[in-house]
Design a protein around this motif. Sequence first.
Motif, short mmCIF file in Angstrom:
data_model
loop_
_atom_site.label_atom_id
_atom_site.label_comp_id
_atom_site.label_asym_id
_atom_site.label_seq_id
_atom_site.Cartn_x
_atom_site.Cartn_y
_atom_site.Cartn_z
N HIS A 57 2.40 5.49 -11.18
CA HIS A 57 1.54 5.01 -10.40
C HIS A 57 0.55 4.37 -11.13
O HIS A 57 0.46 4.60 -12.24
CB HIS A 57 1.01 6.24 -9.49
CG HIS A 57 1.79 6.63 -8.44
ND1 HIS A 57 2.86 7.71 -9.01
CD2 HIS A 57 2.05 6.80 -7.19
CE1 HIS A 57 3.62 7.97 -7.81
NE2 HIS A 57 3.06 7.47 -6.79
N ALA A 76 6.76 -1.67 -7.68
CA ALA A 76 5.53 -2.22 -7.75
C ALA A 76 5.35 -3.47 -8.94
O ALA A 76 5.68 -2.95 -9.90
CB ALA A 76 4.33 -1.33 -7.70
N TRP A 107 -3.02 -4.36 -12.04
CA TRP A 107 -2.21 -3.93 -10.75
C TRP A 107 -2.14 -5.45 -10.14
O TRP A 107 -3.03 -6.30 -9.77
CB TRP A 107 -2.87 -3.17 -9.64
CG TRP A 107 -2.40 -3.35 -8.30
CD1 TRP A 107 -1.30 -2.32 -8.00
CD2 TRP A 107 -2.81 -4.07 -7.28
NE1 TRP A 107 -0.91 -2.45 -6.62
CE2 TRP A 107 -1.75 -3.40 -6.01
CE3 TRP A 107 -3.69 -4.83 -6.91
CZ2 TRP A 107 -1.83 -4.07 -4.83
CZ3 TRP A 107 -3.73 -5.66 -5.58
CH2 TRP A 107 -2.71 -5.11 -4.49
N SER A 111 2.69 -0.24 -5.03
CA SER A 111 2.07 1.26 -5.01
C SER A 111 2.59 1.93 -6.22
O SER A 111 2.04 3.06 -6.87
CB SER A 111 2.06 2.07 -3.78
OG SER A 111 1.55 3.52 -3.79
N ARG A 112 4.18 1.78 -6.57
CA ARG A 112 4.54 2.64 -7.44
C ARG A 112 5.69 1.85 -8.11
O ARG A 112 6.50 1.25 -7.22
CB ARG A 112 4.94 4.02 -7.06
CG ARG A 112 5.68 3.88 -5.39
CD ARG A 112 5.81 5.49 -4.84
NE ARG A 112 4.72 6.03 -4.81
CZ ARG A 112 3.87 5.86 -3.64
NH1 ARG A 112 4.15 5.17 -2.72
NH2 ARG A 112 2.91 6.72 -3.83
N TYR A 225 1.35 10.23 4.40
CA TYR A 225 0.31 9.22 4.74
C TYR A 225 -0.58 9.54 6.22
O TYR A 225 -0.07 9.52 7.08
CB TYR A 225 0.96 7.68 5.16
CG TYR A 225 1.56 7.16 3.64
CD1 TYR A 225 1.54 7.55 2.43
CD2 TYR A 225 2.14 5.82 3.99
CE1 TYR A 225 1.93 6.77 1.70
CE2 TYR A 225 2.61 5.11 2.84
CZ TYR A 225 2.78 5.74 1.54
OH TYR A 225 3.24 4.99 0.38
N GLN A 287 5.81 1.40 -0.75
CA GLN A 287 5.19 0.54 -1.67
C GLN A 287 3.73 0.11 -0.84
O GLN A 287 2.77 -0.66 -1.78
CB GLN A 287 5.70 -0.75 -1.86
CG GLN A 287 6.93 -0.47 -2.64
CD GLN A 287 6.72 -0.06 -4.01
OE1 GLN A 287 5.57 -0.12 -4.38
NE2 GLN A 287 7.77 0.39 -4.66
N ARG A 289 -0.23 0.85 0.12
CA ARG A 289 -1.40 1.50 -0.53
C ARG A 289 -2.26 1.93 0.55
O ARG A 289 -2.55 1.85 1.51
CB ARG A 289 -1.93 0.51 -1.60
CG ARG A 289 -0.91 0.30 -2.65
CD ARG A 289 -1.54 -1.06 -3.41
NE ARG A 289 -3.07 -0.93 -3.89
CZ ARG A 289 -3.46 -0.28 -4.78
NH1 ARG A 289 -2.60 0.38 -6.00
NH2 ARG A 289 -4.88 -0.20 -5.21
#
Length: 331
Positions: A57, A76, A107, A111-112, A225, A287, A289
Amino acid sequence: MSLSIIKPGLLDTIQDMGRYGYSSWGINPGGVMDGYAARVANMLVGNDPGEAVMEIHFPGAHILFEQNALISITGADFTPTLNEDEPVSTWRPIVVRRNTLLHFPKWQSGSRCYLAVHGGFCVPRWLNSYSTNLKAGAGGFHGRKLDKGDELPFKENSIYFAGLLKETREYQPLNWRVDTGRTYHLPHEILFTIGNEWPQLTHSSQRDMLENNFTIHPFSDRMGYQLRGVPLKRQHTTELVSSGVSFGTIQLLPDGQLILLMADHQTTGGYPRIGHVISSQLPKLAQLRPSDSIQFSMVDMPTAEELLFSQEHELNIIQRACYDHLNQLVC
């Protein structure tokens, strides 16, 4: 042969495709959030698709390779960079020289991401899986996230990589790359099938779910989430018996908001299950965020199955192509 964590990231763990068959003990499957990216990462370096990978992450760890290695980075885009100033591509195999430093300074998207090494990471299995279960403190690397000073040994190599490196280069990208356009197309549109309690929603709430966007709350994590949007209502507020849930289950909370269960979800739940994100959509869901929006679209079961079969067919083609490329390279 190993790598060392020079500086820890936000949440970097060893994961595989999950720990199945133990839900009756209260142990959830866990595993990688983005199964597509993790499997492709392994295929690119000649591993079995279910081999252990590092899930990273942002901000990610600073990683020192203590021996020559064949690696791949998928998922990501955190601008992976070697030795401070050499950005490298994602979704392709790369040979790195001993004492090369990998870090993720910026970034860009997702997301990862996932780091795979040829041979895989040499960590013990717990209940037939390499995945880290943080709550149980088991699996992966000592049951915890990776920290400064950790050394992760690799399994034995079957390919000699040093000959692929030029004397003046610290790394060498190999000349093939995976196109992921189909899997992550329309990243905010998430397809789902209806759940057992969908008919309990009022007609206006059913329409609201299909016509409105929902935002991922900052408190979201690998377990679920939390979504924020138009409150949804049931026709009758009857109590439900706790029942099994899975990665992608959409539950309705008492306040009318939704929670979307992710890889580290609990094994059972008592909230209404109004839908299930279809399996082929889980990679792009993984993916997203915090603060990203989701637009739900309903599909029937035959469509969900067709999309999954198509994705699996694509993965089979990718695996065959990667193995052929590596075999030609070795020969």
